[in-house]
Scaffold this active site. Structure first.
Site, PDB file in Angstrom:
ATOM      1  CE1 TYR A 144      -3.784   2.401   0.651  1.00  0.00           C
ATOM      2  CE2 TYR A 144      -2.398   3.298   2.389  1.00  0.00           C
ATOM      3  CZ  TYR A 144      -3.506   3.396   1.577  1.00  0.00           C
ATOM      4  OH  TYR A 144      -4.342   4.478   1.684  1.00  0.00           O
ATOM      5  CG  ASP A 239       5.959   3.773   0.584  1.00  0.00           C
ATOM      6  OD1 ASP A 239       6.271   4.479   1.563  1.00  0.00           O
ATOM      7  OD2 ASP A 239       4.785   3.513   0.284  1.00  0.00           O
ATOM      8  CE  LYS A 267       2.579   5.037   8.346  1.00  0.00           C
ATOM      9  NZ  LYS A 267       1.235   5.358   8.840  1.00  0.00           N
TER      10      LYS A 267
END
Length: 435
Positions: A144, A239, A267
């Site tokens: 994802y 990623d 994050k």
């Protein structure tokens, strides 16, 4: 047991919020029941509005590597907010954040700050297409990379947890430019490039998959993907929205010694505030406006509150890393995984798991878990039972089997021991119901 105030709050939320939530997995559809509503957090603990305290292994899905409401981070946010929350012109904090990222991440020479991980990944893809003159991208099934159209083809995370098909609203013409292969399958990647390599702008890859549970790369896999992309003139995008500064100070690329062309972040670099970034080689980043023709902009990019929080977090991590903090994080994760597997095995239940740095995965499956197909084969109903039993014991894991767990620097021996003891009570109860 979720309390009455949380149940009432959820009913109220459903009247005005889609599904009662602002991100789908928070609705607990993958595990059933009603979500607990947070009231406050303190260190490794989260308190809900009914007064229950949980040892938190969700950590806001990864950003809170210093736990909830760390006093140094709260102080940095408050002091920055007192001077203004947004300006629309540059601040020195943005430069300082970029300097830290460039110093710590081996492949990154220049950075662009954005406001979310999704914004970072979609921007990196646009840049890769511009740099190569090609339009197709490759992603791994079950990984994802945010909710941009190109990434909602065979995606993991909440898309998988909710059992959704490839998302309605994504044009077929866009979906056709996203090619997919299994994670950890270098042969499939090689075959795809042999067939369509001259069309492929980039491979975007989670170096440690975090959205089908925590799944580690097989030995040699990242190196093989790096070699294939280089040979065919495509870019490799890591990623590291999840893994960045969490599996090690320099991210997964430093840990595994494989350097991508572009990297995306989120994050941890916001320490709980909305943030994202992408960066890479100078020649590639020079294509981004205003230096180059690839346009990308954002009103709140480099927001001073997020920069202050993230800078404080990164500087604390630099100091902590010299004292073995990442090794301690990983040792705690491994202890949880081992206790989970041993207890489940003693009760006749299949179990396996992974831990790396400050992330881990627990699977009700005999293993090995190497890709999305093997992750999907886990007993998700069993995990749902485990989730609720552990919640009743005061331990909060991710409300979906196909998500990672997260450790913080402020989890300690006491929390680990309490969690293991809770597992040793909860899992036998589950097994007894299965007989």
């Amino acid at each position: 047991m979720v309390g009455e105030r949380s149940k009432q709050a959820f009913e109220r939320a459903k009247r005005v919020l889609v599904g009662g939530v602002n991100s789908p997995v928070r609705a607990f559809r993958a595990v059933g029941g009603t979500p607990y509503f947070a009231d406050r957090g303190e260190g490794p603990y989260l308190y809900d509005i009914d007064g229950h305290r949980y040892i938190d292994y969700l950590m806001s899905w990864g950003p809170l590597i210093w736990g909830h409401a760390h006093p140094d981070i709260v102080r940095a946010i408050a002091e920055t907010a007192a001077r203004g929350t947004s300006f629309g012109v540059p601040t020195e904090l943005e430069t300082e954040m970029a300097e830290e990222i460039v110093e710590l991440v081996p492949s990154v020479e220049k950075v662009r700050m954005v406001s979310s991980g999704t914004e970072a990944t979609m921007s990196a893809i646009r840049l890769a297409r511009a740099a190569t003159g090609r339009t197709a991208i490759v992603k791994c099934i079950g990984c994802y990379h945010g909710h941009a159209d190109s990434f909602l083809v065979k995606a993991g995370s909440g898309v998988a947890a909710l059992g959704l098909p490839d998302s309605p609203g994504v044009p077929q013409s866009v979906a056709e430019r996203t090619l997919t292969v299994p994670y950890n399958d270098a042969d499939a990647m090689e075959k795809l490039f042999a067939d369509r390599g001259d069309e492929i702008a980039a491979v975007i890859l989670e170096p440690v998959a975090g959205n089908m549970g925590c799944v580690l790369p097989l030995p040699g896999y990242l190196e093989a993907v790096r070699e294939i992309t280089r040979r065919y003139g495509s870019l490799l995008i890591f990623d590291e929205v999840i893994t960045g500064f969490r599996v090690g100070l320099g991210g997964a690329q430093a840990r595994f010694g494989v350097l991508p062309d572009l990297t995306t972040f989120g994050k941890v670099i916001g320490a709980g505030l909305p943030v994202g970034a992408y960066g890479g080689r100078k020649d590639l980043m020079a294509l981004v406006a205003p230096e180059g023709p690839v346009y990308q902009a954002g009103t709140l990019s480099g927001n001073p509150l997020a920069m202050a929080a993230g800078l404080t977090s990164l500087r604390m991590l630099k100091r902590a890393a010299t004292e073995g903090a990442y090794d301690r994080l990983e040792s705690y994760g491994r202890r949880l995984v081992e206790a989970f597997c041993q207890t489940a095995s003693h009760c006749g239940l299949p179990a396996t798991g992974h831990a790396i740095g400050g992330m881990f995965g627990l699977f009700f499956h005999s293993g090995p878990i190497v890709d999305f197909e093997t992750a999907k084969a886990c007993d998700q109903a069993l995990y749902a039972d485990f989730f609720h039993e552990m919640l009743a014991e005061g331990v909060a894991f991710a409300p979906a089997q196909l998500e990672s767990g997260f450790m913080s620097m402020v989890h300690g021996e006491a929390e680990i021991e309490k969690t293991i003891e809770a597992m040793e009570r909860a899992i036998p109860r589950i097994a007894a119901r299965r007989r």
